[in-house]
Design a protein around this motif. Structure first.
Motif, short mmCIF file in Angstrom:
data_model
loop_
_atom_site.label_atom_id
_atom_site.label_comp_id
_atom_site.label_asym_id
_atom_site.label_seq_id
_atom_site.Cartn_x
_atom_site.Cartn_y
_atom_site.Cartn_z
N HIS A 1 -5.85 2.25 7.76
CA HIS A 1 -4.93 3.34 8.11
C HIS A 1 -4.35 3.18 9.51
O HIS A 1 -3.73 4.10 10.02
CB HIS A 1 -5.64 4.69 8.01
CG HIS A 1 -6.04 5.03 6.60
ND1 HIS A 1 -6.70 6.20 6.27
CD2 HIS A 1 -5.88 4.36 5.44
CE1 HIS A 1 -6.93 6.23 4.97
NE2 HIS A 1 -6.44 5.12 4.45
N ASP B 1 0.84 -1.19 0.00
CA ASP B 1 0.00 0.00 0.00
C ASP B 1 0.88 1.25 0.00
O ASP B 1 1.57 1.53 0.99
CB ASP B 1 -0.89 -0.02 1.25
CG ASP B 1 -2.11 0.87 1.12
OD1 ASP B 1 -2.11 1.76 0.25
OD2 ASP B 1 -3.06 0.68 1.90
N ASP B 2 0.90 1.96 -1.12
CA ASP B 2 1.66 3.21 -1.24
C ASP B 2 3.18 3.00 -1.22
O ASP B 2 3.92 3.86 -0.74
CB ASP B 2 1.29 4.21 -0.14
CG ASP B 2 -0.15 4.71 -0.22
OD1 ASP B 2 -0.90 4.21 -1.08
OD2 ASP B 2 -0.53 5.57 0.58
N CYS C 1 -6.00 4.38 -3.82
CA CYS C 1 -6.26 3.00 -3.45
C CYS C 1 -7.47 2.36 -4.14
O CYS C 1 -7.34 1.37 -4.85
CB CYS C 1 -6.43 2.94 -1.93
SG CYS C 1 -7.06 1.38 -1.31
N LYS D 1 1.69 9.66 -5.03
CA LYS D 1 0.28 9.34 -4.88
C LYS D 1 -0.57 10.58 -5.16
O LYS D 1 -0.24 11.69 -4.74
CB LYS D 1 0.04 8.83 -3.46
CG LYS D 1 -1.39 8.46 -3.14
CD LYS D 1 -1.48 7.97 -1.70
CE LYS D 1 -2.90 7.57 -1.31
NZ LYS D 1 -2.97 7.08 0.07
N HIS E 1 1.61 2.44 3.92
CA HIS E 1 0.66 3.53 4.08
C HIS E 1 0.71 4.05 5.52
O HIS E 1 0.95 3.29 6.45
CB HIS E 1 -0.74 3.01 3.76
CG HIS E 1 -1.79 4.07 3.59
ND1 HIS E 1 -2.14 4.96 4.58
CD2 HIS E 1 -2.57 4.38 2.53
CE1 HIS E 1 -3.09 5.76 4.14
NE2 HIS E 1 -3.36 5.43 2.89
N HIS F 1 3.30 7.92 -0.64
CA HIS F 1 2.50 8.98 0.00
C HIS F 1 3.39 9.92 0.81
O HIS F 1 4.54 9.61 1.14
CB HIS F 1 1.44 8.36 0.91
CG HIS F 1 2.03 7.67 2.12
ND1 HIS F 1 2.27 8.32 3.30
CD2 HIS F 1 2.41 6.38 2.33
CE1 HIS F 1 2.78 7.48 4.19
NE2 HIS F 1 2.88 6.29 3.62
#
Length: 477
Positions: free
Chosen positions: A162, A44-45, A84, A327, A220, A307
């Motif tokens: 998150h 993620d990211d 996402c 991102k 992330h 990010h």
């Protein structure tokens, strides 16, 4: 070979119909073949340049690098979007922005969607998801069990993803309390839990090939990882503490979204990536010990570019290098992602492959691997193209084609921005066009000669520019 055996009643016409569809989908030549197990690892990211196999990074990723050293390192692979949810929907359904009815971060799967899990069920696979889901809002209708997975464990909504030390996770639709993380404790790291579940699943005895979608919610934000990973990088980076909401007011970007302060954000982010690398190493060792590594194909990628949230600094790590942006950008830094494929049975000689392809191509590729004819899969509308011919030692050349992305920002989401603002991007061969807003000019770049997208060639190559303008106008509504 039901698309979802846990939800199937086994009664009469419904079971007969599913069996009939499955028999049509699986070609006769593959019914008795040794189909590969498939593991898709999605981070993620994670930035293109945040793992060692792609370039100059101070973050150590020996296990991911080993996948590349023994497999195919794709240098021009793209995510489905720059954020996402639309990226993951593209991955799951085989559609790019031209076929998506929502290219913002609010997009979700619909009840009638066919997913990569469905197509693999048609091919006789056992299917499991571990980690972040976030694209199916209605339990029993678009949750993982309804979308083709036999079992799942992890985070259901986008906001749950998150938090690195969540208070709860989900197992097959049931919320599981994590007492180890209550009252300010950090006893259960989400990424480690996902890995353990995946390992337990791989170790089971089964008759069918398996598909594991291992969807990490790291790196992330929030920035957090077990100390044994972070401590490896203590004192190695310049650090500016991230304050979050520790002063009682939002003095940091996204401070209210990620309120916890982080003393060493650069070391912490590096530790998060190091943790992922360790977990992937554990997966690889499990496959070896189980004796299934040879015919297990592993895909490794990221859902979009790096990010700058919660104290993260993609500029400090040059996380997108050599590309521009991150991102939420449709410059390549936001959508150009790492993609490594490891398959010992078919890839005996490691290589670097510069074929351009994107997440929408995963669906038809999986169908090919499973021997499924997608032309007879019901309710299916895809525009991805199979790249299975590139996943072997004598790869066939693919014809030049157009890749397209569209990012629609929306109000009410601190991760997205202004309502109605639409970004577009497209690539054909070496040419890449971007438009930041429907009333903005279309920029044109040669992404091969100018990966940083710094020299706008719109005037110099007016005919090529005009073709991209027409394309963007066609899909702007």
């Amino acid at each position: 070979m039901s698309p979802n055996p846990k939800r199937s009643s086994g009664k009469g016409l419904a079971s007969a119909a599913i069996a009939f569809i499955a028999s049509l989908c699986v070609s006769a030549s593959t019914l008795h073949s040794d189909k590969p197990n498939i593991i898709f690892i999605l981070t993620d990211d994670l930035g293109f340049n945040q793992i060692g196999a792609y370039g100059n990074t101070p973050i150590q990723t020996p296990n991911i690098d080993k996948l590349a050293a023994e497999g195919v390192l794709f240098t021009h692979a793209y995510s489905g979007n720059t954020v996402c949810s639309p990226s993951r929907v593209s991955l799951f359904t085989g559609r790019d922005g031209r076929l998506m009815d929502n290219n913002s971060n609010t997009v979700k799967l619909k009840a009638y969607d066919q997913t990569i899990a469905h197509v693999l069920k048609y091919g006789g696979y056992d299917t499991a998801l571990f980690g972040k889901y976030s694209i199916g809002p209605e339990m029993g209708v678009t949750d993982p069990l309804a979308m083709g997975f036999d079992t799942w464990y992890g985070m259901y909504t986008i906001l749950e993803g998150h938090r690195q030390y969540p208070h709860f996770l989900w197992r097959d639709g049931v919320k599981i309390r994590l007492e180890e993380n209550e009252g300010g404790k950090q006893g259960a790291y989400a990424q480690e839990l996902f890995t353990k579940e995946a390992i337990n699943y791989i170790e089971r005895e089964r008759e069918n090939p398996f598909f594991v979608f291992l969807s990490y919610s790291s790196p992330h934000a929030e920035l957090a990882a077990p100390e044994k990973y972070v401590s490896q990088y203590d004192g190695k980076f310049d650090e500016k503490p991230y304050l979050g909401m520790s002063t009682g007011k939002e003095v940091e970007k996204y401070g209210s979204y990620y309120p916890a302060p982080v003393e060493k954000p650069n070391a912490t982010l590096a530790g998060m990536v190091a943790a992922l690398d360790d977990y992937i190493g554990q997966i690889m060792r499990t496959l070896e010990e189980k004796g299934v590594a040879e015919n297990t194909i592993i895909f490794f990628s990221s859902d979009n570019g790096p990010h700058d949230e919660g104290g993260a600094s993609p500029d400090y790590f040059q996380a997108s290098a050599p590309y521009k942006g991150m991102k939420r950008d449709v410059y390549d830094g936001g959508i150009h992602v790492p993609m490594i494929v490891h398959w010992p049975a078919a890839i005996k000689e490691a290589r670097v492959d510069d074929t351009p392809w994107a997440f929408a191509d995963v669906f038809p590729t999986f169908a090919d691997l499973a021997g499924v004819d997608i032309n007879v899969v019901p309710r299916l509308k895809v525009n991805g193209v199979s790249i299975s011919q590139r996943l072997k030692d004598d790869p066939e050349e693919m014809p030049e084609r157009l890749l397209y992305w569209e990012f629609g920002k929306q109000a009410g989401d601190p991760n997205s921005g202004i309502i109605g603002e639409v970004f577009q991007a497209a690539r054909r061969g070496p040419w890449k066009a971007v438009r930041y807003g429907l009333d903005s000019p279309v920029e044109l770049y040669n992404i091969i000669e100018d990966p940083s997208e710094s020299k706008d060639l719109a005037q110099k190559h007016s005919q090529i520019h005009h073709e991209f303008v027409e394309l963007f106008e066609k899909y702007k509504d």
